[in-house]
Write a protein that holds these residues in place. Structure first.
Motif, PDB file in Angstrom:
ATOM      1  N   UNK A   2       0.801  -1.227   0.000  1.00 10.43           N
ATOM      2  CA  UNK A   2       0.000   0.000   0.000  1.00 10.43           C
ATOM      3  C   UNK A   2       0.833   1.275   0.000  1.00 10.43           C
ATOM      4  N   UNK A   3       2.149   1.157  -0.188  1.00 13.17           N
ATOM      5  CA  UNK A   3       3.028   2.331  -0.161  1.00 13.17           C
ATOM      6  C   UNK A   3       2.549   3.411  -1.126  1.00 13.17           C
ATOM      7  N   UNK A   4       2.264   3.008  -2.344  1.00 12.97           N
ATOM      8  CA  UNK A   4       1.859   3.970  -3.366  1.00 12.97           C
ATOM      9  C   UNK A   4       0.573   4.691  -2.963  1.00 12.97           C
ATOM     10  N   UNK A   5      -0.378   3.951  -2.406  1.00  7.85           N
ATOM     11  CA  UNK A   5      -1.636   4.545  -1.975  1.00  7.85           C
ATOM     12  C   UNK A   5      -1.411   5.535  -0.836  1.00  7.85           C
ATOM     13  N   UNK A   6      -0.568   5.175   0.135  1.00 11.42           N
ATOM     14  CA  UNK A   6      -0.269   6.087   1.246  1.00 11.42           C
ATOM     15  C   UNK A   6       0.408   7.357   0.742  1.00 11.42           C
ATOM     16  N   UNK A   7       1.346   7.212  -0.176  1.00 13.17           N
ATOM     17  CA  UNK A   7       2.050   8.378  -0.706  1.00 13.17           C
ATOM     18  C   UNK A   7       1.072   9.307  -1.439  1.00 13.17           C
ATOM     19  N   UNK A   8       0.193   8.731  -2.238  1.00 10.29           N
ATOM     20  CA  UNK A   8      -0.799   9.547  -2.946  1.00 10.29           C
ATOM     21  C   UNK A   8      -1.783  10.190  -1.971  1.00 10.29           C
ATOM     22  N   UNK A   9      -2.150   9.490  -0.906  1.00 13.98           N
ATOM     23  CA  UNK A   9      -3.052  10.054   0.104  1.00 13.98           C
ATOM     24  C   UNK A   9      -2.404  11.239   0.815  1.00 13.98           C
ATOM     25  N   UNK A  10      -1.125  11.114   1.120  1.00  8.74           N
ATOM     26  CA  UNK A  10      -0.392  12.218   1.755  1.00  8.74           C
ATOM     27  C   UNK A  10      -0.371  13.430   0.836  1.00  8.74           C
ATOM     28  N   UNK A  11      -0.083  13.199  -0.449  1.00  9.37           N
ATOM     29  CA  UNK A  11      -0.041  14.302  -1.411  1.00  9.37           C
ATOM     30  C   UNK A  11      -1.414  14.966  -1.537  1.00  9.37           C
ATOM     31  N   UNK A  12      -2.482  14.161  -1.564  1.00  7.43           N
ATOM     32  CA  UNK A  12      -3.843  14.721  -1.645  1.00  7.43           C
ATOM     33  C   UNK A  12      -4.173  15.539  -0.397  1.00  7.43           C
ATOM     34  N   UNK A  13      -3.808  15.029   0.763  1.00 10.86           N
ATOM     35  CA  UNK A  13      -4.042  15.755   2.015  1.00 10.86           C
ATOM     36  C   UNK A  13      -3.327  17.107   1.982  1.00 10.86           C
ATOM     37  N   UNK A  14      -2.088  17.101   1.541  1.00  7.20           N
ATOM     38  CA  UNK A  14      -1.331  18.347   1.469  1.00  7.20           C
ATOM     39  C   UNK A  14      -1.941  19.316   0.460  1.00  7.20           C
ATOM     40  N   UNK A  15      -2.457  18.782  -0.623  1.00  9.27           N
ATOM     41  CA  UNK A  15      -3.108  19.620  -1.626  1.00  9.27           C
ATOM     42  C   UNK A  15      -4.361  20.282  -1.052  1.00  9.27           C
ATOM     43  N   UNK A  16      -5.150  19.520  -0.293  1.00  6.47           N
ATOM     44  CA  UNK A  16      -6.356  20.066   0.329  1.00  6.47           C
ATOM     45  C   UNK A  16      -5.988  21.153   1.342  1.00  6.47           C
ATOM     46  N   UNK A  17      -4.939  20.902   2.141  1.00  7.88           N
ATOM     47  CA  UNK A  17      -4.503  21.897   3.127  1.00  7.88           C
ATOM     48  C   UNK A  17      -4.032  23.172   2.427  1.00  7.88           C
ATOM     49  N   UNK A  18      -3.257  23.006   1.365  1.00  6.14           N
ATOM     50  CA  UNK A  18      -2.768  24.184   0.632  1.00  6.14           C
ATOM     51  C   UNK A  18      -3.918  24.953  -0.020  1.00  6.14           C
ATOM     52  N   UNK A  19      -4.901  24.241  -0.557  1.00  2.79           N
ATOM     53  CA  UNK A  19      -6.062  24.901  -1.152  1.00  2.79           C
ATOM     54  C   UNK A  19      -6.840  25.663  -0.074  1.00  2.79           C
ATOM     55  N   UNK A  20      -7.007  25.038   1.089  1.00  2.00           N
ATOM     56  CA  UNK A  20      -7.688  25.713   2.192  1.00  2.00           C
ATOM     57  C   UNK A  20      -6.949  26.960   2.632  1.00  2.00           C
ATOM     58  N   UNK A  21      -5.637  26.859   2.686  1.00  2.00           N
ATOM     59  CA  UNK A  21      -4.825  28.015   3.056  1.00  2.00           C
ATOM     60  C   UNK A  21      -4.940  29.129   2.006  1.00  2.00           C
ATOM     61  N   UNK A  22      -4.969  28.741   0.735  1.00  2.00           N
ATOM     62  CA  UNK A  22      -5.109  29.739  -0.336  1.00  2.00           C
ATOM     63  C   UNK A  22      -6.462  30.443  -0.245  1.00  2.00           C
ATOM     64  N   UNK A  23      -7.520  29.676   0.019  1.00  6.32           N
ATOM     65  CA  UNK A  23      -8.846  30.277   0.158  1.00  6.32           C
ATOM     66  C   UNK A  23      -8.882  31.212   1.365  1.00  6.32           C
TER      67      UNK A  23
END
Length: 106
Positions: A66-87
């Motif tokens: 599941x390494x690939x899935x965890x890495x993609x989940x981390x990237x998605x989480x960071x993207x959501x946080x960055x989008x929230x910060x931008x808003x």
């Protein structure tokens, strides 16, 4: 403060990239590997761009689950946080956000 944050993200992404490069070299040499938890921790600490870049450029751990899935989940989480910060910056203004952040970390 923004400069330090930028330098931190640059450094953590470079570290993540070279951790993947090092792990692949160790895998080819049959040497002791870098634990997957350590690679994921680097991504979680802000190095997901470096980790995913290395994964794709040097083709390392591209099919490992599941390494690939965890890495993609981390990237998605960071993207959501960055989008929230931008808003938040658009709605409240960057000065208020930076002032709030400086209070939280001092």
């Amino acid at each position: 403060m923004a400069l330090w944050i930028g330098l931190y993200f640059l450094a953590i992404n470079i570290a993540a990239y070279f951790a993947f490069v090092s792990d692949k070299a160790k895998a080819r040499a049959g040497a002791r590997r870098i634990p997957e938890k350590s690679l994921l921790r680097l991504a979680l600490l802000g190095g997901s761009i470096g980790a995913i870049s290395a994964q794709r450029i040097i083709r390392h751990k591209t099919h490992k689950e599941p390494f690939r899935t965890w890495l993609n989940a981390i990237a998605c989480l960071q993207l959501v946080v960055m989008a929230g910060l931008a808003v938040a910056m658009l709605l409240l203004g960057p000065n208020k956000i930076l002032h709030w952040a400086s209070q939280q970390f001092s």
